[in-house]
Design a protein around this motif. Structure first.
Motif, PDB file in Angstrom:
ATOM      1  N   GLY A   1     -15.576   5.135   0.695  1.00  0.00           N
ATOM      2  CA  GLY A   1     -15.589   5.317   2.207  1.00  0.00           C
ATOM      3  C   GLY A   1     -14.062   5.359   2.753  1.00  0.00           C
ATOM      4  O   GLY A   1     -13.909   6.307   3.693  1.00  0.00           O
ATOM      5  N   ALA A   2     -13.266   4.800   2.254  1.00  0.00           N
ATOM      6  CA  ALA A   2     -11.829   4.503   2.753  1.00  0.00           C
ATOM      7  C   ALA A   2     -11.070   5.054   1.725  1.00  0.00           C
ATOM      8  O   ALA A   2     -11.214   5.129   0.502  1.00  0.00           O
ATOM      9  CB  ALA A   2     -11.322   3.107   3.159  1.00  0.00           C
ATOM     10  N   VAL A   3      -9.561   5.376   1.995  1.00  0.00           N
ATOM     11  CA  VAL A   3      -8.547   5.636   0.811  1.00  0.00           C
ATOM     12  C   VAL A   3      -7.377   4.687   1.037  1.00  0.00           C
ATOM     13  O   VAL A   3      -6.906   4.155   2.077  1.00  0.00           O
ATOM     14  CB  VAL A   3      -8.085   7.014   1.591  1.00  0.00           C
ATOM     15  N   VAL A   4      -7.271   4.182  -0.304  1.00  0.00           N
ATOM     16  CA  VAL A   4      -5.961   3.151  -0.373  1.00  0.00           C
ATOM     17  C   VAL A   4      -5.224   3.873  -1.256  1.00  0.00           C
ATOM     18  O   VAL A   4      -5.445   4.132  -2.408  1.00  0.00           O
ATOM     19  CB  VAL A   4      -6.697   1.780  -1.023  1.00  0.00           C
ATOM     20  N   VAL A   5      -3.769   3.692  -0.854  1.00  0.00           N
ATOM     21  CA  VAL A   5      -2.764   4.210  -1.811  1.00  0.00           C
ATOM     22  C   VAL A   5      -1.690   3.158  -1.782  1.00  0.00           C
ATOM     23  O   VAL A   5      -1.132   2.535  -0.811  1.00  0.00           O
ATOM     24  CB  VAL A   5      -1.903   5.437  -1.082  1.00  0.00           C
ATOM     25  N   ALA A   6      -1.282   2.523  -3.068  1.00  0.00           N
ATOM     26  CA  ALA A   6      -0.615   1.603  -3.147  1.00  0.00           C
ATOM     27  C   ALA A   6       0.605   2.026  -4.209  1.00  0.00           C
ATOM     28  O   ALA A   6       0.103   2.328  -5.218  1.00  0.00           O
ATOM     29  CB  ALA A   6      -1.340   0.191  -3.722  1.00  0.00           C
ATOM     30  N   THR A   7       2.025   1.847  -3.956  1.00  0.00           N
ATOM     31  CA  THR A   7       2.846   2.380  -4.893  1.00  0.00           C
ATOM     32  C   THR A   7       4.125   1.305  -4.696  1.00  0.00           C
ATOM     33  O   THR A   7       4.434   0.793  -3.735  1.00  0.00           O
ATOM     34  CB  THR A   7       3.572   3.675  -4.539  1.00  0.00           C
ATOM     35  N   THR A   8       4.924   1.339  -5.756  1.00  0.00           N
ATOM     36  CA  THR A   8       6.197   0.235  -5.873  1.00  0.00           C
ATOM     37  C   THR A   8       6.609   0.949  -7.098  1.00  0.00           C
ATOM     38  O   THR A   8       6.275   1.230  -7.948  1.00  0.00           O
ATOM     39  CB  THR A   8       5.705  -1.272  -5.969  1.00  0.00           C
ATOM     40  N   PHE A   9       8.152   0.834  -7.153  1.00  0.00           N
ATOM     41  CA  PHE A   9       8.972   1.276  -8.049  1.00  0.00           C
ATOM     42  C   PHE A   9       9.127  -0.167  -9.146  1.00  0.00           C
ATOM     43  O   PHE A   9       8.973   0.291 -10.187  1.00  0.00           O
ATOM     44  CB  PHE A   9      10.230   1.585  -7.624  1.00  0.00           C
ATOM     45  N   THR A  10       9.534  -1.087  -8.795  1.00  0.00           N
ATOM     46  CA  THR A  10       9.648  -2.325  -9.503  1.00  0.00           C
ATOM     47  C   THR A  10       8.496  -3.481  -8.876  1.00  0.00           C
ATOM     48  O   THR A  10       8.668  -4.077  -7.744  1.00  0.00           O
ATOM     49  CB  THR A  10      11.140  -2.880  -9.378  1.00  0.00           C
ATOM     50  N   GLY A  11       7.874  -3.676  -9.550  1.00  0.00           N
ATOM     51  CA  GLY A  11       6.697  -4.915  -9.337  1.00  0.00           C
ATOM     52  C   GLY A  11       5.411  -4.332  -9.584  1.00  0.00           C
ATOM     53  O   GLY A  11       5.167  -3.405  -9.791  1.00  0.00           O
ATOM     54  N   GLY A  12       4.283  -5.351  -9.510  1.00  0.00           N
ATOM     55  CA  GLY A  12       3.079  -4.883 -10.034  1.00  0.00           C
ATOM     56  C   GLY A  12       2.152  -4.721  -8.764  1.00  0.00           C
ATOM     57  O   GLY A  12       2.487  -4.852  -7.540  1.00  0.00           O
ATOM     58  N   VAL A  13       1.069  -3.941  -8.775  1.00  0.00           N
ATOM     59  CA  VAL A  13       0.134  -3.658  -7.898  1.00  0.00           C
ATOM     60  C   VAL A  13      -1.147  -4.527  -8.354  1.00  0.00           C
ATOM     61  O   VAL A  13      -1.662  -4.249  -9.273  1.00  0.00           O
ATOM     62  CB  VAL A  13      -0.232  -2.089  -7.774  1.00  0.00           C
ATOM     63  N   THR A  14      -1.601  -5.354  -7.307  1.00  0.00           N
ATOM     64  CA  THR A  14      -2.778  -6.285  -7.563  1.00  0.00           C
ATOM     65  C   THR A  14      -3.973  -5.826  -6.376  1.00  0.00           C
ATOM     66  O   THR A  14      -3.296  -6.229  -5.157  1.00  0.00           O
ATOM     67  CB  THR A  14      -2.314  -7.740  -7.598  1.00  0.00           C
ATOM     68  N   ILE A  15      -5.026  -5.650  -6.662  1.00  0.00           N
ATOM     69  CA  ILE A  15      -6.057  -5.455  -5.787  1.00  0.00           C
ATOM     70  C   ILE A  15      -7.215  -6.157  -6.236  1.00  0.00           C
ATOM     71  O   ILE A  15      -7.786  -6.100  -7.178  1.00  0.00           O
ATOM     72  CB  ILE A  15      -6.529  -3.888  -5.694  1.00  0.00           C
ATOM     73  N   ARG A  16      -7.655  -6.955  -5.078  1.00  0.00           N
ATOM     74  CA  ARG A  16      -9.048  -7.864  -5.268  1.00  0.00           C
ATOM     75  C   ARG A  16      -9.488  -7.980  -3.916  1.00  0.00           C
ATOM     76  O   ARG A  16      -8.991  -7.707  -2.922  1.00  0.00           O
ATOM     77  CB  ARG A  16      -8.294  -9.231  -5.756  1.00  0.00           C
ATOM     78  N   ARG A  17     -10.575  -8.888  -4.072  1.00  0.00           N
ATOM     79  CA  ARG A  17     -11.329  -9.068  -2.898  1.00  0.00           C
ATOM     80  C   ARG A  17     -10.699 -10.202  -1.933  1.00  0.00           C
ATOM     81  O   ARG A  17     -10.210 -11.264  -2.672  1.00  0.00           O
ATOM     82  CB  ARG A  17     -12.759  -9.635  -3.208  1.00  0.00           C
TER      83      ARG A  17
END
Length: 416
Positions: free
Chosen positions: A400-416
């Motif tokens: 139902g929602a849109v999530v955009v997550a970007t980075t050049f240096t570093g990790g992307v972590t998605i959790r509850r």
């Protein structure tokens, strides 16, 4: 000694160098330099350089350079242009953030200085000025129902408290520092706080005049009915606002800003300093930003949240927003809160990890990193639609929602 370069001919070599400043400098801009060199000089220089290289005769250097170049080309091909996209995103983001913040705060500073300084300007206090003079006074503010308070200051702290009463007062502390007691006393006498009311706006300001022998700072402690709208324009000094619920806008050039238990907040920005918002609500769009400083938000509600910083981290917990866009060039991003169905949430960093703690019925994900990895918690049950090096797309729940997550240096972590 005769110059090895012949006289200039008609033909010329034009060299154009594009220089992009470091994003940590907070101002990304293109500077172009045009150098015109006679073609005869170019030929002579090329021959001289070739002679020096032949004399040095470093074995295998050319082969090593060619091999390194091939490895770079191969690595670039593997990332499918992500490096170019990230660099372009950083460049565009830095321009947007710095221009937007600079424009808004510059307008605020101009407003703070408007009518405050004499034509020949004003000066800050100097460390070698030892003599000090202080004056304190309390005055009533002519604020009625529906009026708005505007506080302007050049140097000094500002504290505003919303109260349950109907009266409004201001405690003013003027501090002068000069070479001698007489210089400090004279500067203090020449700086008087002025209070005016026009078209439902009560304005407080302290005109300052130039002095080569003394400087003055003015501190405000203001108590107003909680339903009073407040606008603060400051050049240098910390700002602390509590319990104001009639609308709030803060813009300062240098100084930390703290807002607690406030409603109808629209904009909180500073060029240099930390921003802290706790228990804050906005009926519409809430904008927060700084060029250099951390942003901390706790228990904030807004229809739309926009946060920008060039050099500083962003940490937001207990956020309830119909949408959000968070951008930083050098700093980590941490966001925790529920997602609204139909909302769009964007998080962009150049140098820093992105950590999202999300709840809600579901979302579509587009996450990428150039130097790091994307980790999605298993309990989110992400249905991956595409996965490439440093990039993950998928759907969690009902999307139902849109999530955009970007980075050049570093990790992307998605959790509850």
């Amino acid at each position: 000694m005769r110059s090895p370069f012949p006289r200039p001919g008609r033909a010329a070599l034009v060299v154009v160098a594009a220089l992009t400043l470091s994003p940590s400098a907070a101002f990304a801009q293109d500077v172009r330099v045009k150098i015109v060199v006679p073609d005869e000089a170019v030929v002579a220089t090329r021959e001289a350089i070739r002679a020096v290289i032949d004399a040095i005769d470093i074995p295998g250097l050319a082969r090593e350079l060619e091999q390194a170049a091939a490895e770079v080309r191969d690595a670039a091909a593997h990332v499918h242009g992500l490096g170019r996209e990230a660099r372009a995103a950083v460049r565009d983001t830095t321009r947007v953030v710095t221009r937007g913040l600079s424009r808004d705060v510059l307008r605020s500073v101009t407003s703070a200085l408007d009518g405050l300084a004499a034509r020949d300007g004003w000066v800050w206090q100097r460390r070698d000025w030892r003599a000090t003079q202080t004056a304190r006074e309390t005055r009533a503010l002519p604020i009625g129902d529906g009026d708005r308070l505007e506080l302007r200051n050049v140097s000094g702290t500002i504290r505003v408290e919303g109260t349950s009463g109907r009266e409004a007062t201001i405690d003013v502390t003027r501090r002068a520092q000069g070479r001698t007691d007489a210089d400090a006393r004279q500067a203090l006498e020449r700086t008087e706080v002025q209070i005016s009311r026009r078209d439902g706006v009560v304005t407080v300001e302290a005109p300052m005049r130039r002095s080569d022998a003394a400087g003055v700072s003015v501190d405000y402690v203001v108590r107003v009915p909680a339903r009073t709208g407040v606008t603060i324009n400051s050049v240098a000094g910390a700002v602390d606002v509590r319990g104001v619920r009639g609308g709030l806008t803060i813009e300062t050039a240098a100084g930390s800003v703290s807002v607690t238990d406030a409603a109808n907040v629209t904009s909180v920005k500073t060029l240099t300093g930390t921003l802290q918002l706790r228990d804050v609500t906005s009926d519409g769009r809430l904008e927060v930003g700084t060029l250099a400083g951390a942003l901390t938000l706790e228990r904030v509600k807004a229809r739309q949240l926009v946060a920008d910083t060039v050099q500083g981290s962003f940490r937001a917990t207990g956020i309830e927003a119909g949408g959000a866009k968070v951008t930083t060039v050098a700093g980590e991003i941490h966001f925790a809160g529920p997602l609204a169905r139909g909302g769009r949430y964007e998080f962009h960093s150049h140098n820093g990890a992105v950590t999202l703690e999300l709840s809600g019925s579901g979302f579509e994900l587009n996450a990428s990193t150039f130097n790091g990895q994307v980790d999605v918690a298993p309990d989110l049950r992400l249905q991956v639609t595409s996965r490439d090096r440093g990039r993950v797309r998928g759907v969690s729940g009902d999307g139902g929602a849109v999530v955009v997550a970007t980075t050049f240096t570093g990790g992307v972590t998605i959790r509850r």
